[in-house]
Design a protein around this motif. Structure first.
Motif, PDB file in Angstrom:
ATOM      1  N   VAL A  47      28.656  42.998  49.752  1.00 48.34           N
ATOM      2  CA  VAL A  47      29.928  42.988  49.195  1.00 48.34           C
ATOM      3  C   VAL A  47      30.575  44.319  49.153  1.00 48.34           C
ATOM      4  CG1 VAL A  47      29.718  41.094  47.670  1.00 48.34           C
ATOM      5  CG2 VAL A  47      28.760  43.453  46.809  1.00 48.34           C
ATOM      6  N   THR A  48      29.583  45.528  49.599  1.00 48.62           N
ATOM      7  CA  THR A  48      30.153  46.889  49.461  1.00 48.62           C
ATOM      8  C   THR A  48      31.061  46.875  50.798  1.00 48.62           C
ATOM      9  OG1 THR A  48      28.085  47.345  50.644  1.00 48.62           O
ATOM     10  CG2 THR A  48      28.043  47.993  48.526  1.00 48.62           C
ATOM     11  N   TYR A  49      30.701  46.052  51.837  1.00 46.38           N
ATOM     12  CA  TYR A  49      31.578  45.963  53.023  1.00 46.38           C
ATOM     13  C   TYR A  49      33.013  45.442  52.488  1.00 46.38           C
ATOM     14  CZ  TYR A  49      28.260  47.040  56.642  1.00 46.38           C
ATOM     15  OH  TYR A  49      27.155  47.725  57.516  1.00 46.38           O
ATOM     16  N   ALA A 201      37.684  56.638  48.252  1.00 47.98           N
ATOM     17  CA  ALA A 201      36.526  56.321  47.399  1.00 47.98           C
ATOM     18  C   ALA A 201      36.616  55.816  46.062  1.00 47.98           C
ATOM     19  CB  ALA A 201      35.453  57.562  47.478  1.00 47.98           C
ATOM     20  N   ARG A 202      37.293  56.301  45.297  1.00 47.78           N
ATOM     21  CA  ARG A 202      37.891  55.733  44.305  1.00 47.78           C
ATOM     22  C   ARG A 202      38.488  54.238  44.174  1.00 47.78           C
ATOM     23  NH1 ARG A 202      43.786  56.566  41.922  1.00 47.78           N
ATOM     24  NH2 ARG A 202      43.930  54.956  43.852  1.00 47.78           N
ATOM     25  N   ASN A 203      39.268  53.686  45.139  1.00 49.52           N
ATOM     26  CA  ASN A 203      39.654  52.303  45.268  1.00 49.52           C
ATOM     27  C   ASN A 203      38.466  51.476  45.559  1.00 49.52           C
ATOM     28  OD1 ASN A 203      42.079  53.755  45.298  1.00 49.52           O
ATOM     29  ND2 ASN A 203      42.778  53.179  47.492  1.00 49.52           N
ATOM     30  N   CYS A 204      37.479  51.915  46.483  1.00 46.60           N
ATOM     31  CA  CYS A 204      36.586  50.975  46.730  1.00 46.60           C
ATOM     32  C   CYS A 204      35.519  50.863  45.870  1.00 46.60           C
ATOM     33  CB  CYS A 204      35.637  51.886  48.157  1.00 46.60           C
ATOM     34  SG  CYS A 204      36.796  51.978  49.546  1.00 46.60           S
ATOM     35  N   GLN A 205      35.243  51.834  44.888  1.00 42.02           N
ATOM     36  CA  GLN A 205      34.345  52.024  43.827  1.00 42.02           C
ATOM     37  C   GLN A 205      34.985  50.962  42.822  1.00 42.02           C
ATOM     38  OE1 GLN A 205      34.045  56.141  42.928  1.00 42.02           O
ATOM     39  NE2 GLN A 205      32.682  56.345  44.641  1.00 42.02           N
ATOM     40  N   ILE A 206      36.304  50.941  42.641  1.00 38.88           N
ATOM     41  CA  ILE A 206      36.704  49.797  41.667  1.00 38.88           C
ATOM     42  C   ILE A 206      36.519  48.441  42.208  1.00 38.88           C
ATOM     43  CG2 ILE A 206      38.776  49.253  40.656  1.00 38.88           C
ATOM     44  CD1 ILE A 206      39.744  52.180  40.709  1.00 38.88           C
TER      45      ILE A 206
END
Length: 253
Positions: A47-49, A201-206
């Motif tokens: 799901v990180t992808y 990075a912020r977008n992806c982490q959310i």
């Protein structure tokens, strides 16, 4: 995966990406992406992808989460006009030569999609890569506006980042012992990680947190809506829409 928990996280738990609430169009755009991922990618990729792709898409679409044309124009001619004005005004200093001018097919190869494809070579490459990966011919090389089809666009975004269609790097290159380096992975789409890597990075982490809160990392589940490849009828529909907006643009001239 609990879809409602996913959307609740994005709109209530951590609403930084959708501070004004999520529109029906934004939700629909995300639903298609989740369904495409569920049907074709979830079994083989973490799901990180998906979080990495969604974080980039948020930036590339100005938060709309659905395929758009560059400069958020209604048609390619208008997009090219807006880009030319910005270029003439010195606001596109990184552009060496205008890529939005009509190419050998008479079309404007401006950016389009969830991840903005520019230049004819990238539309042609995406068409060929989709054929190799899925055995389908969607017609992108003949009709650039098919990148606005939400299923086609999601595939180009997901497969393009997984396989490295846009630049000479792919998601696997940014996997570390601490996880996926979302900021550095901006380089898959554009070489401006030094400028906006922290935002990406912020977008992806959310998105990652929303997906994991919804249990997507344990059981993603099946698609909840139809996500078939565009039929000839749907292709004709997109062509008609493009021609309609082109006529409108011509009438303004």
């Amino acid at each position: 995966m609990n879809r409602q928990a996913f959307f609740t996280y994005l709109t209530e738990t951590d609403p930084r990406l959708f501070a004004g609430g999520m529109t029906a169009a934004q939700r629909a755009g995300l639903e298609v992406k989740l369904d495409v991922w569920a049907r074709w990618y979830a079994a083989d990729h973490p799901v990180t992808y998906l979080a990495a792709a969604l974080g980039q898409i948020h930036r590339e679409t100005g938060g709309r989460m659905e395929p758009v044309l560059e400069a958020f124009a209604p048609d390619r001619a208008t997009s090219a006009e807006r880009l030319q004005k910005a270029f003439d005004a010195g606001r596109l200093s990184w552009v060496k030569s205008p890529y939005w001018l009509t190419d050998e097919t008479g079309r404007h190869p401006v950016g389009g999609g969830d991840i903005q494809l520019t230049h004819r070579r990238n539309y042609v490459n995406a068409e060929e890569k989709l054929r190799q990966r899925f055995g389908v011919s969607v017609g992108l090389a003949e009709d650039y506006d098919l990148i606005l089809d939400p299923v086609v666009s999601a595939h180009v975004a997901f497969s393009g980042m997984i396989e490295g269609w846009f630049r000479p790097c792919k998601l696997g290159d940014f996997c570390t012992a601490d996880g996926l380096d979302y900021a550095a992975a901006r380089d898959i789409v554009n070489g401006d990680a030094g400028l906006i890597g922290a935002e990406i990075a912020r977008n992806c982490q959310i998105f990652e947190a929303a997906l994991k809160t919804a249990g997507a990392d344990i059981d993603f589940g099946p698609p909840q809506g139809p996500v078939d490849w565009p039929s000839p009828e749907r292709r004709t529909h997109f062509t008609r829409i493009a021609l309609y907006f082109q006529r409108l643009a011509g009438g303004r001239g």
